[in-house]
Enzyme design. Structure first.
Site, PDB file in Angstrom:
ATOM      1  N   LYS A   1       0.821  -1.232   0.000  1.00 52.60           N
ATOM      2  CA  LYS A   1       0.000   0.000   0.000  1.00 52.60           C
ATOM      3  C   LYS A   1       0.841   1.263   0.000  1.00 52.60           C
ATOM      4  CE  LYS A   1       0.115  -1.947   4.210  1.00 52.60           C
ATOM      5  NZ  LYS A   1      -0.029  -3.350   4.504  1.00 52.60           N
TER       6      LYS A   1
ATOM      7  N   GLY B   1       0.907 -11.319  17.950  1.00 53.82           N
ATOM      8  CA  GLY B   1       1.416 -11.162  16.578  1.00 53.82           C
ATOM      9  C   GLY B   1       0.534 -10.289  15.713  1.00 53.82           C
TER      10      GLY B   1
ATOM     11  N   LYS C   1      -4.252   3.597   2.831  1.00 57.60           N
ATOM     12  CA  LYS C   1      -5.359   2.823   2.255  1.00 57.60           C
ATOM     13  C   LYS C   1      -6.524   3.724   1.847  1.00 57.60           C
ATOM     14  CE  LYS C   1      -3.985  -1.309   4.811  1.00 57.60           C
ATOM     15  NZ  LYS C   1      -4.126  -2.027   6.101  1.00 57.60           N
TER      16      LYS C   1
END
Ligand code: HSE
Length: 399
Positions: A100, A182, A200
């Site tokens: 992105k 994570g 985005k």
């Protein structure tokens, strides 16, 4: 046989190689051809990987090989992704990316270069991970007059906010939990400061308006300032807090932003929990459509990358390509944006607040004073807060 090269053998690159291998029958059926992973570019070697013999360290080997049809850039970052992508497009190779950052910064240049070479540049995986949203916005709903694109575009921050609402946890504790699972990087700044969501929304907005707004011109706030007291206030109002990317396309121009918003529990975005992403597109005549799913992860992102590859293989340049022009034309000054706002202050009382803001809705709060303004311009809110001289504890807009 279609030969591809994968640039970057990290989580996403590995996911793409696995998907192309494990689901090769489905890929062949949809793409109409067999795929051969001819090269994988990485700085490292992977002696224990089944793809060990594909790994090269010199990009020129790939870009100079006329047999390579398509390059899958999943390295992340702007450089050398920019140089590698440009070289590939100029060499007549289609490029597919999940990156992105490079799309938000240079998507306009890449699309023009692809056009000039008669190849494709595709970036479905750059927004919303595995959620098909770029292609539907171009191919399925582009004929609508889009009035707003808004979404939960970052899974890490949505996980943190969900944790704060579900368990009453504070921001730091929720971030630590996200890191342990994570879901957040050791350096989480790009997520928690809103940078990732900003890239985005720049991409999504460009699909609706044709203009790629430079990210530095997009008003961007993260979630680091959200406190337990704000969560309690939102709950009292029957609302939740979500980090939203918004591109509001009005007749007089486009407001584009990333910020935490309080949203009513009846909004479909309010119910998007954990690491999931969702994008709502509003337009005429379609009304509202929502795209929902996993916004990150090896398998989900690989699914979007390989979906793009199928499109390139089936349709080649017949794939509809968006037009992007980097421009601030038609972008409204954020100071003119109007919204109702939740404000928490210390060092002010109800009288001084009412004298300054007019009629407001006070919310019971401990050791501070909290209220919701009527709909006001950003610039007016700033000026009134400055003249009040109170300590600003929080300020969150209502969507
Ligand atoms: N860090 C990103 C997120 C990964 O949390 O959504 C996908 O872009």
């Amino acid at each position: 046989m279609t030969n591809v090269a994968i640039l970057g053998f990290g989580v996403v690159g590995g996911g793409v190689a696995d998907l192309l291998t494990k689901n090769s029958a489905e890929v062949k059926k949809l793409g109409g051809d067999e795929i051969n992973i001819k090269y994988i570019l990485d700085l490292r070697d992977f002696p224990d990987s089944p793809f060990a013999d594909k790994v090269v360290h010199d990009y020129n080997v790939i870009v100079d090989d006329p047999e390579v049809d398509c390059i899958i850039e999943v390295m992340g970052g702007s450089h050398p992704a920019y140089e590698y992508t440009m070289a590939a497009l100029k060499a007549g190779k289609s490029v597919i990316t999940s990156n992105k950052e490079v799309v938000a910064n240079f998507g306009d240049e890449f699309l023009a270069a692809a056009e000039a070479s008669g190849v494709s540049y595709r970036f479905e995986a750059a927004v919303g991970g595995g959620i098909p949203v770029i292609s539907p916005m171009i191919n399925c709903i582009g004929q609508n007059k889009i009035t707003e694109v808004r979404g939960i575009l970052n899974g890490t921050t949505n996980y943190i906010l969900t944790k704060m609402f579900s368990f009453g946890a504070g921001f730091e504790e929720s971030l630590k939990d996200a890191q342990e699972r994570g879901y957040a990087e050791r350096n989480p700044d790009a997520d928690i400061l809103g940078t990732d969501a900003c890239r985005k929304i720049a991409i999504l907005s460009s699909l609706a308006t044709g203009r790629l707004v430079p990210t530095e011109n997009i008003h961007t706030e993260g979630i680091t300032g959200i406190r337990k007291a704000d969560v309690k206030a939102a709950e009292k109002l029957g609302m939740s807090i979500k980090l939203l990317g918004r591109s509001i396309i009005a007749d007089d121009g486009t407001y584009i932003m990333v910020a935490p918003f309080m949203i009513g529990k009846d909004s479909p975005l309010s119910n998007v929990s954990g690491v999931y992403n969702a994008i709502e597109v509003l337009g005429e005549p379609i009304g509202s459509v929502m795209f929902y799913g996993p916004g990150a992860g090896a398998g989900a992102t690989a699914s979007a990358v390989v979906g793009d590859l199928m499109q390139v293989m089936c349709s080649g340049r017949a794939c509809a390509q968006p037009t992007m022009i980097k421009s601030l034309d038609g972008v409204c000054d954020f100071a003119e944006f109007e919204s109702r706002q939740y404000i928490a202050l210390s060092g002010a009382d109800q009288n001084s607040i009412t004298a300054s803001f007019g009629e407001v809705q006070f919310i019971p709060a401990d050791e501070e004073i909290a209220f919701i303004t009527k709909k006001m311009r950003e610039g007016d809110v700033e000026a009134k807060l400055e003249s009040l001289g109170a300590e600003i504890k929080s300020r969150i807009r209502l969507a």
